[in-house]
Design an enzyme around this catalytic site. Structure first.
Site, short mmCIF file in Angstrom:
data_model
loop_
_atom_site.label_atom_id
_atom_site.label_comp_id
_atom_site.label_asym_id
_atom_site.label_seq_id
_atom_site.Cartn_x
_atom_site.Cartn_y
_atom_site.Cartn_z
N ASP A 183 0.86 -1.18 0.00
CA ASP A 183 0.00 0.00 0.00
C ASP A 183 0.90 1.23 0.00
O ASP A 183 1.83 1.33 0.81
CB ASP A 183 -0.89 0.01 1.24
CG ASP A 183 -1.72 1.29 1.33
OD1 ASP A 183 -2.70 1.42 0.58
OD2 ASP A 183 -1.38 2.16 2.16
N GLU A 267 -1.20 -1.37 -5.54
CA GLU A 267 -2.40 -0.65 -5.94
C GLU A 267 -2.19 0.00 -7.30
O GLU A 267 -1.13 0.57 -7.56
CB GLU A 267 -2.71 0.47 -4.93
CG GLU A 267 -2.97 0.02 -3.52
CD GLU A 267 -3.06 1.22 -2.61
OE1 GLU A 267 -4.17 1.52 -2.14
OE2 GLU A 267 -2.02 1.85 -2.36
N ASP A 346 -2.45 1.36 7.03
CA ASP A 346 -1.73 1.09 5.78
C ASP A 346 -1.39 -0.39 5.63
O ASP A 346 -1.43 -0.94 4.53
CB ASP A 346 -0.45 1.93 5.72
CG ASP A 346 -0.74 3.42 5.64
OD1 ASP A 346 -1.83 3.79 5.18
OD2 ASP A 346 0.13 4.23 6.02
#
Length: 365
Positions: A183, A267, A346
Site C-alpha cells: 500500500d 495498488e 496502511d
C-alpha cells in the site's frame, strides 16, 4: 526487456566544446523543422510527417555544411523527437510543441554507438567526430546489449543513459509464502502486508528552504549575465540532489521487496488524477509512487517474478480480518474493527491488496 543504466561521463575540454556545439546544431534543427511543420500546415492544411522531413534532411545538410560535424543518426533522432512531441499533443498527453532554447534542449541520442567498460570503474563511449568519452561506470553492463545511448547535460555535469536489453529469467515456481501486498501512502511511502513500513524521508520538504532561497537569488540576477548562469547551475544541483536521494531510496526499497518475494501486488493508483489535488500534489510527487511501481515491475520481470496491479477501491476501508467496511478519514491511522482486529491502516490496506492480487491470479489466500 529493456532497462536503463545511468552513469556520469567526463569529457575533455575539447570534447565538451564539441558536445555543446552538437547540442546547438540539434536545437537549431529542431526549431527549424518545427517552424517548417507550422508553415506547411498553414499553407496546405496538413502537417509534415517524420518520413517527409527525413527525406528533406540531406538537402538541409547540403545547405548548411556545418552539420557534417554531427553524426547522421543524431540528426535523425531530432526529427523523431519532434514527431513524438506531435504525437503526444494529438493524443492529449502534452501541450503543442514549443521552440527550444538552450535550457530546454540538453540531450542527444544515438540509436547505435559504441560503449565499453574496462577493468575497474571506468569505460568509454565513442561518438563519431567527438571521440572516446570517459564513463564513470560504477556497475557492469554488457556493451553488446546496448541499444541506444543518450547523453545529457545537467547542472554543470554530463551524464549518459544506456538502454540495455536484458533477458528475463525463466518463470519460476511461485511459493505462496513469498507473496506480498504493498500500500502506497504519504506518511509511509510503502506499507507491506508483512507489517513493514518504509518511512517517507520527505527530501523535498527538507530542502525547501534552500531551494526557495536559491530561487530568490536567481530572480534577482540580470537576465543573460554570467552570475545568472552560475546561479541556475546552483539551483539545478539542489534539485538534482533531491532527485538522486529519491531514486536511491526507491531503488533500495524495490530491491529488498523483489529479492524476498515471488509475487508483488500493488495498488493501481491513478497518480496523474490524484496530482490534481493541489493540497496533496507536492507530497505525492515527492513520494515517487509511480517511480516505485516502475522499479518494482522491471526488477520483478528481470528476476522472473510476478508483478500485478489491483484496483485500490476500498482497500483502506475494508477490514482484512472479516471483510466488513470500516469507514475512516485520512487522519485515522489505526484500523479498528468490531471483529477485534486492530492494526495500522496502511498495513490493513496492504493485506487487502495482497488478497485481491492473489484472487486475480487464481490463488487461494
Amino acid at each position: 526487456m529493456m532497462i536503463c543504466q545511468h552513469f556520469l561521463i567526463e569529457p575533455t575540454k575539447e570534447q565538451e566544446e564539441k558536445l555543446f556545439y552538437t547540442l546547438y546544431l540539434c536545437r537549431k534543427l529542431y526549431n527549424y523543422t518545427l517552424d517548417q511543420r507550422i508553415k506547411h500546415y498553414k499553407e496546405y492544411g496538413k502537417g509534415l510527417t517524420y518520413e517527409e522531413q527525413q527525406n528533406m534532411l540531406p538537402k538541409y545538410k547540403k545547405e548548411h555544411p556545418e552539420y557534417k560535424a554531427v553524426q547522421s543518426q543524431i540528426l535523425q533522432d531530432v526529427l523523431r523527437r519532434l514527431d513524438r512531441a506531435y504525437k503526444n499533443f494529438f493524443d492529449k498527453r502534452a501541450k503543442y510543441p514549443k521552440f527550444k532554447d538552450k535550457y530546454h534542449y540538453t540531450s542527444i541520442t544515438l540509436p547505435q554507438s559504441e560503449a565499453k567498460r574496462n577493468f575497474g570503474k571506468e569505460g568509454y563511449v565513442y561518438i563519431k567526430n567527438i571521440g572516446h568519452i570517459k564513463i564513470k561506470a560504477h556497475r557492469n553492463f554488457d556493451p553488446t546489449k546496448v541499444k541506444t545511448i543518450n547523453i545529457k547535460y545537467h547542472a554543470g555535469k554530463w551524464y549518459i543513459n544506456l538502454s540495455i536489453e536484458v533477458e528475463e529469467e525463466k518463470e519460476k515456481t511461485v511459493i505462496r509464502e513469498k507473496a506480498i501486498g504493498i500500500d502506497k501512502g504519504i506518511n509511509s511511502i510503502a506499507a507491506t502486508s508483512d507489517g513493514e513500513l518504509y518511512s517517507n524521508p520527505r527530501w523535498l520538504q527538507k530542502s525547501e528552504k534552500k531551494l526557495k532561497k536559491a530561487q530568490r537569488q536567481l530572480s534577482r540576477k540580470k537576465k543573460g549575465s554570467k552570475n545568472r548562469e552560475k546561479q541556475k547551475k546552483r539551483l539545478a544541483k539542489l534539485h538534482e540532489k533531491v532527485a538522486n536521494q529519491r531514486r536511491d531510496y526507491l531503488h533500495k526499497i524495490s530491491y529488498n521487496i523483489v529479492k524476498h518475494n515471488d509475487i508483488i501486488c500493488v495498488e493501481d493508483l491513478q497518480v496523474k488524477n490524484m496530482m490534481k489535488n493541489h493540497k496533496l500534489a507536492k507530497s505525492i510527487a515527492n513520494a515517487g509512487w509511480g517511480m516505485l511501481d516502475k522499479y518494482l515491475q522491471y526488477k520483478a520481470e528481470r528476476e522472473g517474478k510476478i508483478f500485478i496491479k489491483v484496483n485500490p477501491a476500498y482497500t483502506s476501508q475494508r477490514c482484512s480480518g472479516c471483510g466488513r467496511i470500516v469507514e475512516k478519514d485520512l487522519s485515522v491511522r489505526v484500523h479498528k474493527c468490531e471483529c477485534g482486529l486492530e492494526i495500522d491502516r496502511d498495513v490493513n490496506a496492504a493485506i487487502n491488496v495482497l488478497y485481491e492480487g492473489l484472487r486475480q491470479l487464481g490463488i487461494t489466500a
